[in-house]
Every structure is written in C-alpha cells, then in structure tokens.
Motif scaffolding. Structure first.
Motif, PDB file in Angstrom:
ATOM      1  N   LYS A 177      -8.383  -9.288  -2.717  1.00  0.00           N
ATOM      2  CA  LYS A 177      -8.726  -8.255  -3.695  1.00  0.00           C
ATOM      3  C   LYS A 177      -7.587  -7.257  -3.916  1.00  0.00           C
ATOM      4  N   GLN A 178      -6.861  -6.959  -2.855  1.00  0.00           N
ATOM      5  CA  GLN A 178      -5.779  -5.984  -2.957  1.00  0.00           C
ATOM      6  C   GLN A 178      -4.499  -6.646  -3.452  1.00  0.00           C
ATOM      7  N   LYS A 179      -3.487  -5.828  -3.728  1.00  0.00           N
ATOM      8  CA  LYS A 179      -2.223  -6.383  -4.214  1.00  0.00           C
ATOM      9  C   LYS A 179      -1.259  -6.711  -3.087  1.00  0.00           C
ATOM     10  N   ASP A 180      -1.674  -6.529  -1.839  1.00  0.00           N
ATOM     11  CA  ASP A 180      -0.828  -6.842  -0.692  1.00  0.00           C
ATOM     12  C   ASP A 180      -1.702  -7.262   0.479  1.00  0.00           C
ATOM     13  N   TRP A 181      -1.066  -7.815   1.519  1.00  0.00           N
ATOM     14  CA  TRP A 181      -1.751  -8.205   2.747  1.00  0.00           C
ATOM     15  C   TRP A 181      -2.343  -6.995   3.459  1.00  0.00           C
ATOM     16  N   GLY A 182      -3.083  -7.286   4.501  1.00  0.00           N
ATOM     17  CA  GLY A 182      -3.432  -6.260   5.471  1.00  0.00           C
ATOM     18  C   GLY A 182      -4.873  -5.820   5.536  1.00  0.00           C
ATOM     19  N   GLY A 183      -5.673  -6.166   4.542  1.00  0.00           N
ATOM     20  CA  GLY A 183      -7.081  -5.786   4.596  1.00  0.00           C
ATOM     21  C   GLY A 183      -7.261  -4.295   4.804  1.00  0.00           C
ATOM     22  N   LEU A 184      -8.082  -3.946   5.767  1.00  0.00           N
ATOM     23  CA  LEU A 184      -8.373  -2.538   6.031  1.00  0.00           C
ATOM     24  C   LEU A 184      -7.162  -1.769   6.561  1.00  0.00           C
ATOM     25  N   TRP A 185      -6.177  -2.492   7.099  1.00  0.00           N
ATOM     26  CA  TRP A 185      -4.991  -1.817   7.625  1.00  0.00           C
ATOM     27  C   TRP A 185      -4.005  -1.471   6.520  1.00  0.00           C
ATOM     28  N   ASN A 186      -4.234  -1.983   5.325  1.00  0.00           N
ATOM     29  CA  ASN A 186      -3.406  -1.666   4.167  1.00  0.00           C
ATOM     30  C   ASN A 186      -3.948  -0.372   3.564  1.00  0.00           C
ATOM     31  N   VAL A 189      -2.271 -17.703  -1.410  1.00  0.00           N
ATOM     32  CA  VAL A 189      -2.991 -16.448  -1.613  1.00  0.00           C
ATOM     33  C   VAL A 189      -2.828 -15.965  -3.051  1.00  0.00           C
ATOM     34  N   LYS A 190      -3.923 -15.616  -3.663  1.00  0.00           N
ATOM     35  CA  LYS A 190      -3.909 -15.018  -4.999  1.00  0.00           C
ATOM     36  C   LYS A 190      -4.269 -13.550  -4.822  1.00  0.00           C
ATOM     37  N   PHE A 191      -3.270 -12.688  -5.001  1.00  0.00           N
ATOM     38  CA  PHE A 191      -3.473 -11.254  -4.836  1.00  0.00           C
ATOM     39  C   PHE A 191      -4.067 -10.654  -6.102  1.00  0.00           C
ATOM     40  N   ASN A 192      -4.711  -9.500  -5.952  1.00  0.00           N
ATOM     41  CA  ASN A 192      -5.347  -8.806  -7.079  1.00  0.00           C
ATOM     42  C   ASN A 192      -6.441  -9.663  -7.704  1.00  0.00           C
ATOM     43  N   CYS A 193      -7.097 -10.470  -6.868  1.00  0.00           N
ATOM     44  CA  CYS A 193      -8.107 -11.416  -7.355  1.00  0.00           C
ATOM     45  C   CYS A 193      -9.408 -11.294  -6.563  1.00  0.00           C
ATOM     46  N   PRO A 194     -10.240 -10.315  -6.898  1.00  0.00           N
ATOM     47  CA  PRO A 194     -11.525 -10.225  -6.192  1.00  0.00           C
ATOM     48  C   PRO A 194     -12.449 -11.382  -6.581  1.00  0.00           C
ATOM     49  N   VAL A 195     -13.181 -11.873  -5.601  1.00  0.00           N
ATOM     50  CA  VAL A 195     -14.176 -12.915  -5.853  1.00  0.00           C
ATOM     51  C   VAL A 195     -15.420 -12.250  -6.428  1.00  0.00           C
ATOM     52  N   LYS A 196     -15.874 -12.763  -7.537  1.00  0.00           N
ATOM     53  CA  LYS A 196     -17.051 -12.212  -8.218  1.00  0.00           C
ATOM     54  C   LYS A 196     -18.324 -12.955  -7.843  1.00  0.00           C
ATOM     55  N   PRO A 211       0.137   2.054  10.573  1.00  0.00           N
ATOM     56  CA  PRO A 211       1.310   1.426   9.950  1.00  0.00           C
ATOM     57  C   PRO A 211       1.937   0.322  10.808  1.00  0.00           C
ATOM     58  N   VAL A 212       1.859   0.461  12.126  1.00  0.00           N
ATOM     59  CA  VAL A 212       2.410  -0.548  13.030  1.00  0.00           C
ATOM     60  C   VAL A 212       1.585  -1.829  12.937  1.00  0.00           C
ATOM     61  N   LEU A 213       0.259  -1.703  12.931  1.00  0.00           N
ATOM     62  CA  LEU A 213      -0.597  -2.884  12.793  1.00  0.00           C
ATOM     63  C   LEU A 213      -0.407  -3.555  11.433  1.00  0.00           C
ATOM     64  N   PHE A 214      -0.280  -2.761  10.399  1.00  0.00           N
ATOM     65  CA  PHE A 214      -0.059  -3.307   9.057  1.00  0.00           C
ATOM     66  C   PHE A 214       1.260  -4.084   9.009  1.00  0.00           C
ATOM     67  N   ASP A 215       2.309  -3.518   9.576  1.00  0.00           N
ATOM     68  CA  ASP A 215       3.611  -4.176   9.602  1.00  0.00           C
ATOM     69  C   ASP A 215       3.546  -5.486  10.384  1.00  0.00           C
ATOM     70  N   TYR A 216       2.832  -5.482  11.484  1.00  0.00           N
ATOM     71  CA  TYR A 216       2.672  -6.677  12.319  1.00  0.00           C
ATOM     72  C   TYR A 216       1.931  -7.781  11.554  1.00  0.00           C
ATOM     73  N   ILE A 217       0.847  -7.426  10.888  1.00  0.00           N
ATOM     74  CA  ILE A 217       0.091  -8.410  10.101  1.00  0.00           C
ATOM     75  C   ILE A 217       0.966  -8.996   9.003  1.00  0.00           C
ATOM     76  N   LYS A 218       1.684  -8.141   8.291  1.00  0.00           N
ATOM     77  CA  LYS A 218       2.583  -8.631   7.232  1.00  0.00           C
ATOM     78  C   LYS A 218       3.638  -9.577   7.806  1.00  0.00           C
ATOM     79  N   GLY A 219       4.189  -9.222   8.956  1.00  0.00           N
ATOM     80  CA  GLY A 219       5.199 -10.071   9.580  1.00  0.00           C
ATOM     81  C   GLY A 219       4.657 -11.439   9.943  1.00  0.00           C
ATOM     82  N   ARG A 220       3.443 -11.466  10.447  1.00  0.00           N
ATOM     83  CA  ARG A 220       2.827 -12.749  10.848  1.00  0.00           C
ATOM     84  C   ARG A 220       2.587 -13.657   9.652  1.00  0.00           C
ATOM     85  N   VAL A 221       2.016 -13.135   8.587  1.00  0.00           N
ATOM     86  CA  VAL A 221       1.713 -13.988   7.431  1.00  0.00           C
ATOM     87  C   VAL A 221       2.996 -14.376   6.687  1.00  0.00           C
ATOM     88  N   GLU A 222       3.984 -13.505   6.697  1.00  0.00           N
ATOM     89  CA  GLU A 222       5.252 -13.852   6.056  1.00  0.00           C
ATOM     90  C   GLU A 222       5.991 -14.919   6.856  1.00  0.00           C
TER      91      GLU A 222
END
Length: 132
Positions: free
Chosen positions: A22-31, A103-110, A84-95
C-alpha cells in the motif's frame, strides 16, 4: 520469494508471485509517516508507529535468520533499536534479496476473492502510480 526464485531457476512451474504494498516504500509500520487519517492517495493510514518509537522487543527476536543486524550495520547494535534503525535493517534485507521485482508499491488491495470450484484467488488492487 527466494525459494520461489530458486524453483523457477530449476525449471519448476510456479504460480505468479505478486506482493501488493500500500505504501510507496518498504517497511510496513516501521516506515514512518506524519500522516494520520488518510494518506496522500486518500487511503486510510493504519500505521500506529510514531517518529521516536523504539522497539519494545529485543532485536534478537526480530532478526531475520539469514540476515543479522551485525551483518547489516557492520557492528553490534543495542538490543532495543529505534524505529529508523529497524526500518533501515528491513530495507537492507529486502534489497539484498532482490525481491523488488515482485512488489507493486502504491497498490492497496481492494478485494480478494476465492473461487472454490477453480481453487483460485482473484485479487483486485488499485495502482495509485498508474491510476489503474
């Protein structure tokens, strides 16, 4: 994702894999976003995180089995890292995993429907980037 990619590389038939974010970047609630109520696309903001949040669980319980915090940061970090540290870690893992192609960003499931006869799902999402 990585298991699926390995199977595809070995010639196995796999169903299409798509992750709708749904968001434009990774991280879920940590974004972190300052927005509340609705986001820039008019979608409900479900995030309950706040800017200066720290983890209430030790990093040792949050760590990916195949990607350590020490590997990501190049040194040991405290057990209860800030948002911010957790967010950076999550981004690093998926990258590192290279899964962005699925992944399709900015795409909420309706809507998501299951047809018992065909044993298939139908997923309806809206792409806010393409407006489709």
């Amino acid at each position: 994702f990585q298991s699926a990619e390995k199977k595809l590389d070995q010639g196995e038939v796999m169903p299409e894999i798509v992750c709708f974010e749904k968001q434009k970047d990774w991280g879920g609630l940590w974004n972190y976003t300052w927005r509340t109520g609705l986001d820039e696309n008019g979608e409900k903001v479900h995030g309950s995180m706040y800017r200066y949040l720290w983890s209430n669980g030790p990093k040792e319980c949050l760590e990916f089995a195949d990607y350590t915090f020490e590997e990501h940061f190049g040194k040991a970090i405290p057990s209860y890292p800030p948002r911010p540290v957790l967010f950076d870690y999550i981004k690093g893992r998926v990258e590192k995993a290279g899964i962005k192609k699925w992944v399709k960003f900015n795409c909420p499931v309706k809507r998501c429907d299951y047809d018992a006869k065909t044993e298939k799902f139908t997923v309806v999402a809206f792409n806010h980037t393409t407006k489709k």
